[in-house]
Design a protein around this motif. Sequence first.
Motif, PDB file in Angstrom:
ATOM      1  N   THR A  86       0.856  -1.187   0.000  1.00 37.60           N
ATOM      2  CA  THR A  86       0.000   0.000   0.000  1.00 37.60           C
ATOM      3  C   THR A  86       0.887   1.230   0.000  1.00 37.60           C
ATOM      4  O   THR A  86       1.794   1.333   0.823  1.00 37.60           O
TER       5      THR A  86
ATOM      6  N   VAL B 228       0.952   5.347   0.364  1.00 38.10           N
ATOM      7  CA  VAL B 228       0.186   6.523   0.753  1.00 38.10           C
ATOM      8  C   VAL B 228       0.908   7.763   0.234  1.00 38.10           C
ATOM      9  O   VAL B 228       2.075   7.990   0.549  1.00 38.10           O
TER      10      VAL B 228
ATOM     11  N   LYS C 246     -13.193  10.129   0.742  1.00 35.03           N
ATOM     12  CA  LYS C 246     -13.675  10.937   1.866  1.00 35.03           C
ATOM     13  C   LYS C 246     -13.139  12.332   1.622  1.00 35.03           C
ATOM     14  O   LYS C 246     -11.931  12.566   1.743  1.00 35.03           O
ATOM     15  N   ARG C 247     -14.022  13.248   1.299  1.00 41.15           N
ATOM     16  CA  ARG C 247     -13.589  14.575   0.891  1.00 41.15           C
ATOM     17  C   ARG C 247     -12.704  15.251   1.933  1.00 41.15           C
ATOM     18  O   ARG C 247     -12.937  15.131   3.124  1.00 41.15           O
ATOM     19  N   ASN C 248     -11.698  15.939   1.435  1.00 39.25           N
ATOM     20  CA  ASN C 248     -10.702  16.631   2.253  1.00 39.25           C
ATOM     21  C   ASN C 248      -9.841  15.693   3.075  1.00 39.25           C
ATOM     22  O   ASN C 248      -9.004  16.124   3.861  1.00 39.25           O
ATOM     23  N   GLU C 249     -10.066  14.385   2.962  1.00 42.84           N
ATOM     24  CA  GLU C 249      -9.239  13.453   3.720  1.00 42.84           C
ATOM     25  C   GLU C 249      -8.432  12.554   2.801  1.00 42.84           C
ATOM     26  O   GLU C 249      -7.222  12.639   2.764  1.00 42.84           O
ATOM     27  N   ARG C 250      -9.122  11.676   2.082  1.00 42.02           N
ATOM     28  CA  ARG C 250      -8.357  10.712   1.295  1.00 42.02           C
ATOM     29  C   ARG C 250      -9.169  10.142   0.141  1.00 42.02           C
ATOM     30  O   ARG C 250     -10.397  10.153   0.151  1.00 42.02           O
TER      31      ARG C 250
ATOM     32  N   ILE D 254      -3.259   5.250  -1.939  1.00 44.21           N
ATOM     33  CA  ILE D 254      -4.118   6.161  -1.167  1.00 44.21           C
ATOM     34  C   ILE D 254      -3.573   7.585  -1.290  1.00 44.21           C
ATOM     35  O   ILE D 254      -2.397   7.828  -1.030  1.00 44.21           O
TER      36      ILE D 254
ATOM     37  N   VAL E  51      -3.735  11.177   0.333  1.00 46.62           N
ATOM     38  CA  VAL E  51      -4.250  11.907   1.497  1.00 46.62           C
ATOM     39  C   VAL E  51      -3.903  13.385   1.370  1.00 46.62           C
ATOM     40  O   VAL E  51      -2.883  13.748   0.795  1.00 46.62           O
ATOM     41  N   SER E  52      -4.773  14.248   1.910  1.00 45.97           N
ATOM     42  CA  SER E  52      -4.528  15.690   1.857  1.00 45.97           C
ATOM     43  C   SER E  52      -4.006  16.176   3.202  1.00 45.97           C
ATOM     44  O   SER E  52      -4.669  16.015   4.211  1.00 45.97           O
ATOM     45  N   ILE E  53      -2.813  16.745   3.171  1.00 43.89           N
ATOM     46  CA  ILE E  53      -2.251  17.399   4.357  1.00 43.89           C
ATOM     47  C   ILE E  53      -1.820  18.778   3.878  1.00 43.89           C
ATOM     48  O   ILE E  53      -0.814  18.914   3.186  1.00 43.89           O
TER      49      ILE E  53
ATOM     50  N   GLU F  52       3.739   7.963   8.288  1.00 50.92           N
ATOM     51  CA  GLU F  52       2.305   7.899   8.030  1.00 50.92           C
ATOM     52  C   GLU F  52       2.006   7.977   6.540  1.00 50.92           C
ATOM     53  O   GLU F  52       0.987   7.503   6.081  1.00 50.92           O
ATOM     54  N   ILE F  53       2.898   8.626   5.796  1.00 48.86           N
ATOM     55  CA  ILE F  53       2.753   8.646   4.345  1.00 48.86           C
ATOM     56  C   ILE F  53       4.074   8.174   3.743  1.00 48.86           C
ATOM     57  O   ILE F  53       5.108   8.165   4.423  1.00 48.86           O
ATOM     58  N   ASP F  54       4.030   7.753   2.468  1.00 50.17           N
ATOM     59  CA  ASP F  54       5.230   7.199   1.841  1.00 50.17           C
ATOM     60  C   ASP F  54       5.910   8.170   0.889  1.00 50.17           C
ATOM     61  O   ASP F  54       7.117   8.106   0.698  1.00 50.17           O
TER      62      ASP F  54
END
Lengths: 334, 534
Positions: B42, B44, B218-222, B243, B245-247, B261-263
Amino acid sequence: MFSYTVKRLLTVIPVLLGMSLVVFFMIRAIPGNPAQVILGQKATKEAVEALTHKLGLDQPWYVQYIKYLGGLLKGDLGESLRTGVAVSQEIWPYLAATLELSLAAMFIAVVIGVNAGIISAWFQNSWFDYVAMVLALVGVSMPIFWLGLMEQWIFAINLDWFPTSGREDVRNPIEPITHLYVIDTLMQGHTDQFVQTLQHLVLPSVALATIPMAIIARMTRSSMLEVMKSDYIRTARAKGLSMFWVVYKHSLKNAIIPVLTVIGLQMGLLLGGAILTETIFSWPGIGRYIYEAIGYRDYPVIQSGILIVAMIFIFINLIVDLLYAAIDPRIKYN
Amino acid sequence: MKKKWLLTMLTFLLVAATALAGCGKSEQTGGEKTEETDKPTTLVYGRGGDSVGLDPATVTDGESFKVTKNIFDTLLDYNDGDTSIQPALAEKWEVSPDGLTYTFTLRKGVKFHDGTDFNAEAVVFNFERWANGNADTFPYYGSMFGGYKNDEGHVIKEVKALDEHTVQFVLKRPQAPFLKNLAMVPFAIASPEAVKKYGDKFGENPVGTGPFVFKEWKRNERIVLEKNKEYWLEGHPKLDKLIFVSIPDNSARLNALLKGEIDIMEDLNPSDLAQVEGNKDFQVFKRPSMNVGYVGLTVTRGPLGNKLVRQALNHAVDKQAIIDAFYAGQAQPAKNPLPPSIPGYNDAIQDYPYDLEKAKQLLAEAGYPNGFEMELWAMPVPRPYMPDGQKVAEALQASFAKIGVKAKIVTYEWATYLDKVAKGEADAFLLGWTGDNGDADNFLYALLDKDSIGSNNYTYYANDELHNILIEAQTVSDENKRNELYKKAQEIIKEDAPWIPLVHSTPLLAGKANIEGFNPHPTGTDKFTKVQFK
């Protein structure tokens, strides 16, 4: 009491109406056409004009406002210009995320703030008092932005205790039911995810709690000092009652009223002020939802988002007022 | 008694805190162990914002394209490191000598994620759908193919299915960048059945033939994508799950990467480069540059209407110093509006050298021996071509002061900024552009032609000679002749100096050291088909 509650609830209507009007005009006063923003820098003129027309933004302001009000009366908060999704449909997950964060922050702020205030007052001019009040001063003046990044750096990366951001581990996502993850994970009996949820909550809620915690601590301290000078406390102490009893049974009840006001106000500010925390910790809450909507000039989202936050703020103030009466029977509402 | 109570309270807090923290630790190390035994599948990907919609034909934002690029395929695709064309859903193609007929042979046995067949009819369906739309529904289609079905400028006369696996495009007139346009993400082929089924909601339920299948948003998330097990490219994709994700905050995103947490993260601040490079657990990815950051000089405003003044300002900027200070060296000085990677780039052009004496002399010639006052607008948001607009503006302000030009720095919130700049309200302003398809037209015509005033020609610069050249270049199909025209266009622009071209930056990404097969594409949208963990 009942009639007071009803009266207070009725005053909410003009306040919200006024609010909706102010917000409606303020966001339209800032330059920037939503159609242009949505389509982006590279859109053609024709595309922008077509979208402006489709969104009804070329209609006169009063037509737009009346339509908006009409929708509100039917419980229709409008559709997001950007995503085309009904605001009423997509707003709850964001609101739930912010509520969870704010409640956790408020819990931390009240528990630590009130107790630190009490202890400082009781041991006035002790080392604890000095340290606590200096920390409170630092807490009030600390930029959340900086604090958040520092927390991540120390507690997430170096100490490896907590995650840096988000509400959950994306590799092990939570299945939402109520969107309040603390409750959802408990309902599903996923203890690992429950712990995970709490861990995600710690850093952002501490960051968010810092300012109210400091304000509550200072307020509690001064309020307690006032009360403790009074005759009945001196009597209670002279009778040889334990410190715990004197503080939590006799003093606090009287000292807490002004503190409650502050807590109520801070709770409202938390909701509005969560934007920075939510950005740093990429917490998908209402603050970020509205903030991003402002960037996109997504009028329906901004209008309805602010209106809902305002309603919650008013509601909390109402609860605070009612609590006064419950705590201090001398306060009457007629 | 007092002390006992205090002690109890403190102990309670301490226990609670360590319990939570302890859990975190054990879980984290647990996770690492499994990574050691078998490699993760996986990935991210951390980015700054969320997508607007997942039907690529209806959106214009890069954040949407990044995701749809992996759900859909286009007929043709760009090469890994540049914008030259390679086969994708079309295995091969033929162009008639007059440049009016393109015949594509489609890949056989390809299926959409909903199980329906990909064939020539599906291609026709998609093009019909777009051509029947308008600027509002399919914004890119109109701007790349000259309008819609009944518009005079519409380039595509007809799209027909010759047989199950052959599709033919007939054009009204030759269009030089036609193949490059087909490779753009907005023209990805969607499942006709799914488009009919979901209607307006297709953007939330995208179905293509791409390496990954849409799973959850999931809007604004992932946004979660899963492996397309029946992907046409044998043995691919390598990942099981992708995946996004928005940060939003760049520093917070870096923290999330460092924490695992992210790759992969995008938009690494140049100032953070050293931190990642010095860490053996991570690697830096450099996206080949296809952008330009510039200072626009609005020719309709005061002294800036004078060509000599604009040339003087060009002489007053030390580009290398700006690059060293604010881009951590990850950029090259720009002398043209085009980045060098794009065919037609004129390398023979001499930039205005950093020369304050020359600048003062030009100012005096223009009638401003003591300089003048103007506003310099600074971008409020970081962009790949401009990591910190405020600081660059300050450096420019200092430079201009040396020749007597007093620049007052002004800034607005981003949407307001663009709105006001488009209306020509700024004297000098910072801005930039990232190319869409690797074609010179996408820079020169879009940014500096008089037709683009009111859209992306923010300096209000208009030159008829330039206009004629750019229009001619749009219809010439001979690549060499086209490049000559663009070279000439750059000479005119250099002389008129409506811009101070500043930099072509190298956007930075950072990722875990064990990622392989990830080659950031100059267009800014990456396909993750070949990406995996070592």
